[in-house]
Design a protein around this motif. Structure first.
Motif, mmCIF file in Angstrom:
data_model
loop_
_atom_site.group_PDB
_atom_site.id
_atom_site.type_symbol
_atom_site.label_atom_id
_atom_site.label_comp_id
_atom_site.label_asym_id
_atom_site.label_seq_id
_atom_site.Cartn_x
_atom_site.Cartn_y
_atom_site.Cartn_z
ATOM 1 N N GLU A 122 46.483 53.445 -66.111
ATOM 2 C CA GLU A 122 46.981 54.808 -65.973
ATOM 3 C C GLU A 122 47.925 54.901 -64.781
ATOM 4 N N LEU A 123 48.808 55.871 -64.842
ATOM 5 C CA LEU A 123 49.674 56.176 -63.710
ATOM 6 C C LEU A 123 49.036 57.264 -62.857
ATOM 7 N N PHE A 124 49.058 57.058 -61.548
ATOM 8 C CA PHE A 124 48.662 58.094 -60.601
ATOM 9 C C PHE A 124 49.907 58.449 -59.808
ATOM 10 N N LEU A 125 50.446 59.636 -60.051
ATOM 11 C CA LEU A 125 51.705 60.068 -59.468
ATOM 12 C C LEU A 125 51.464 61.149 -58.420
ATOM 13 N N ARG A 126 52.068 60.952 -57.242
ATOM 14 C CA ARG A 126 52.051 61.968 -56.189
ATOM 15 C C ARG A 126 53.492 62.333 -55.852
ATOM 16 N N ALA A 127 53.715 63.584 -55.485
ATOM 17 C CA ALA A 127 55.058 64.011 -55.105
ATOM 18 C C ALA A 127 54.964 65.146 -54.097
ATOM 19 N N SER A 128 56.042 65.296 -53.312
ATOM 20 C CA SER A 128 56.078 66.369 -52.321
ATOM 21 C C SER A 128 57.508 66.823 -52.094
ATOM 22 N N VAL A 129 57.635 68.061 -51.672
ATOM 23 C CA VAL A 129 58.886 68.610 -51.157
ATOM 24 C C VAL A 129 58.542 69.246 -49.818
ATOM 25 N N THR A 130 59.297 68.873 -48.774
ATOM 26 C CA THR A 130 59.000 69.338 -47.418
ATOM 27 C C THR A 130 60.246 69.956 -46.814
ATOM 28 N N ALA A 131 60.115 71.110 -46.196
ATOM 29 C CA ALA A 131 61.243 71.731 -45.507
ATOM 30 C C ALA A 131 61.754 70.786 -44.428
ATOM 31 N N ILE A 132 63.078 70.697 -44.274
ATOM 32 C CA ILE A 132 63.676 69.732 -43.355
ATOM 33 C C ILE A 132 63.219 69.960 -41.921
ATOM 34 N N ASP A 133 62.841 71.196 -41.586
ATOM 35 C CA ASP A 133 62.364 71.466 -40.229
ATOM 36 C C ASP A 133 60.862 71.215 -40.086
ATOM 37 N N GLY A 134 60.232 70.775 -41.169
ATOM 38 C CA GLY A 134 58.815 70.451 -41.123
ATOM 39 C C GLY A 134 57.893 71.647 -41.129
ATOM 40 N N SER A 135 58.445 72.841 -41.331
ATOM 41 C CA SER A 135 57.638 74.057 -41.213
ATOM 42 C C SER A 135 56.687 74.280 -42.376
ATOM 43 N N ASP A 136 56.987 73.706 -43.530
ATOM 44 C CA ASP A 136 56.151 73.947 -44.710
ATOM 45 C C ASP A 136 56.438 72.865 -45.743
ATOM 46 N N GLY A 137 55.562 72.737 -46.702
ATOM 47 C CA GLY A 137 55.751 71.760 -47.754
ATOM 48 C C GLY A 137 54.775 71.986 -48.882
ATOM 49 N N VAL A 138 55.082 71.384 -50.033
ATOM 50 C CA VAL A 138 54.167 71.436 -51.169
ATOM 51 C C VAL A 138 53.951 70.010 -51.664
ATOM 52 N N ARG A 139 52.717 69.707 -52.028
ATOM 53 C CA ARG A 139 52.358 68.395 -52.571
ATOM 54 C C ARG A 139 51.551 68.588 -53.835
ATOM 55 N N GLY A 140 51.619 67.597 -54.707
ATOM 56 C CA GLY A 140 50.813 67.637 -55.916
ATOM 57 C C GLY A 140 50.622 66.252 -56.466
ATOM 58 N N SER A 141 49.761 66.119 -57.455
ATOM 59 C CA SER A 141 49.506 64.821 -58.081
ATOM 60 C C SER A 141 49.192 65.020 -59.547
ATOM 61 N N SER A 142 49.331 63.930 -60.315
ATOM 62 C CA SER A 142 49.081 63.971 -61.751
ATOM 63 C C SER A 142 48.703 62.569 -62.218
ATOM 64 N N THR A 143 47.922 62.490 -63.268
ATOM 65 C CA THR A 143 47.478 61.210 -63.811
ATOM 66 C C THR A 143 47.628 61.213 -65.323
ATOM 67 N N GLY A 144 48.046 60.053 -65.871
ATOM 68 C CA GLY A 144 48.179 59.953 -67.315
ATOM 69 C C GLY A 144 48.570 58.557 -67.749
ATOM 70 N N PRO A 145 48.686 58.314 -69.043
ATOM 71 C CA PRO A 145 49.047 56.990 -69.559
ATOM 72 C C PRO A 145 50.445 56.565 -69.130
ATOM 73 N N LEU A 146 50.671 55.259 -69.061
ATOM 74 C CA LEU A 146 51.983 54.743 -68.684
ATOM 75 C C LEU A 146 53.061 55.231 -69.645
ATOM 76 N N ALA A 147 52.716 55.371 -70.916
ATOM 77 C CA ALA A 147 53.694 55.807 -71.911
ATOM 78 C C ALA A 147 54.168 57.235 -71.679
ATOM 79 N N ASP A 148 53.416 57.997 -70.885
ATOM 80 C CA ASP A 148 53.765 59.391 -70.611
ATOM 81 C C ASP A 148 54.431 59.553 -69.253
#
Length: 323
Positions: free
Chosen positions: A272-298
């Motif tokens: 399975e794939l375990f995917l993590r991603a984030s977007v962070t404000a360039i000044d470091g003041s805030d950010g959002v993170r998330g993750s998802s899991t699923g088959p390699l084909a997806d």
């Protein structure tokens, strides 16, 4: 009487591999060239191509375009001046290039970021006010978000130039306390021994496709496509597809403060794939993170879904923060 024809002579035509002339690009390309020869018997010669990113010393984020290290290589491919090109995959624009195909994604190097600091210090040991150099907005944003009181200094240049700016380094007196680089590049150059800390993705999440290479050729060149296909690593391609689909869905380029990292793990029904991603404000003041899991084909669907989640949580507004 039956006449047997002589067997066809095996083609040994030299493949022309386009590469940037930097030490890292040359090393990466030579590794691919050696792998092609080992797998197919075809000799490969390197052809140096100068790109816009090589000519300019401006910060990548200020150059106003994606693909600054890529366009000249692709132009040479389409013109028939070279047969294939090797790119650091993270430098590629997310949009496909007409007439070209990504023929192989070889096995990936360690995608994590690495700290090279004076006196062998780790990130947590650097005193507040320490000067840390990096050219990537993603790293700038995440380092600021850690709240360690570091002064982040924008830098450009090859690996030697960057390492030479660390105080007390072997290559220069230095004006920085540390720099952050991709571990993969240091490993490929045989300089992993200079790393003082490999950064945990929980602290600093890597760039989409960091540590991976992309081997490209003309779509119409069936012979080269077949040869390059022998270098393919399907798990690496799946990981990178998930990461870069996240980037593309966010409509962000390689200079955006976006991070994504996929790993393959064994699940109940297989890999399975375990995917993590984030977007962070360039000044470091805030950010959002998330993750998802699923088959390699997806892989692509996972990337899209995770990006859409981040968009729902304010990713566009975070990317718009410029200082």
């Amino acid at each position: 009487m039956t006449t047997l024809s002589a067997p066809a002579e095996k083609s040994t035509a030299v493949l022309r591999l386009g590469t940037r002339a930097s030490a890292l690009a040359h090393t990466q390309s030579q590794g691919v060239a050696d792998a092609i020869t080992a797998a197919t018997g075809h000799p490969v010669e390197l052809v140096h191509i100068t790109t816009e990113g090589d000519r300019s010393q401006a910060a990548i984020a200020s150059m106003g375009t994606t693909g600054v290290f890529v366009t000249a290589l692709r132009d040479a491919l389409l013109a028939g001046e070279i047969d294939l090109a090797v790119h650091s995959y993270k430098d590629l624009p997310t949009a496909p290039a007409p007439g070209l195909i990504l023929a192989a994604v070889p096995p990936r190097e360690d995608p994590r970021d690495a700290l090279i600091a004076r006196d062998g210090l780790t990130l947590g040991e650097l005193p507040a006010g320490s000067k840390v150099g990096t050219g990537a907005p993603r790293r700038v944003a995440q380092l600021r978000a850690l709240g360690l009181g570091l002064e982040i200094v924008p830098i450009r240049g090859n690996v030697d130039t960057r390492l030479g700016r660390v105080a007390g380094s072997a290559t220069g007196p230095g004006d920085l306390d540390a720099v952050v680089l991709a571990r993969a590049g240091l490993s490929r150059l045989g300089r992993a021994g200079e790393i003082t800390e490999t950064l945990d993705p929980l602290q600093v999440l890597p760039a989409p496709a960091q540590g991976a290479l992309a081997v490209e050729c003309r779509t119409s060149d069936a012979r080269t496509r077949e040869l390059l296909g022998r270098l393919e690593d399907s798990r690496t391609r799946a990981c990178v597809l998930a990461e870069r689909t996240t980037l593309a869905t966010l409509e962000a380029g390689c200079s955006a403060p976006v991070a994504a990292y996929a790993e393959v793990a064994e699940g109940e029904d297989g890999p399975e794939l375990f995917l993590r991603a984030s977007v962070t404000a360039i000044d470091g003041s805030d950010g959002v993170r998330g993750s998802s899991t699923g088959p390699l084909a997806d892989a692509a669907a996972l990337g899209r879904a995770l990006a859409e989640e981040l968009l729902d949580r304010g990713a566009v507004e975070l990317m718009a923060i410029t200082s």
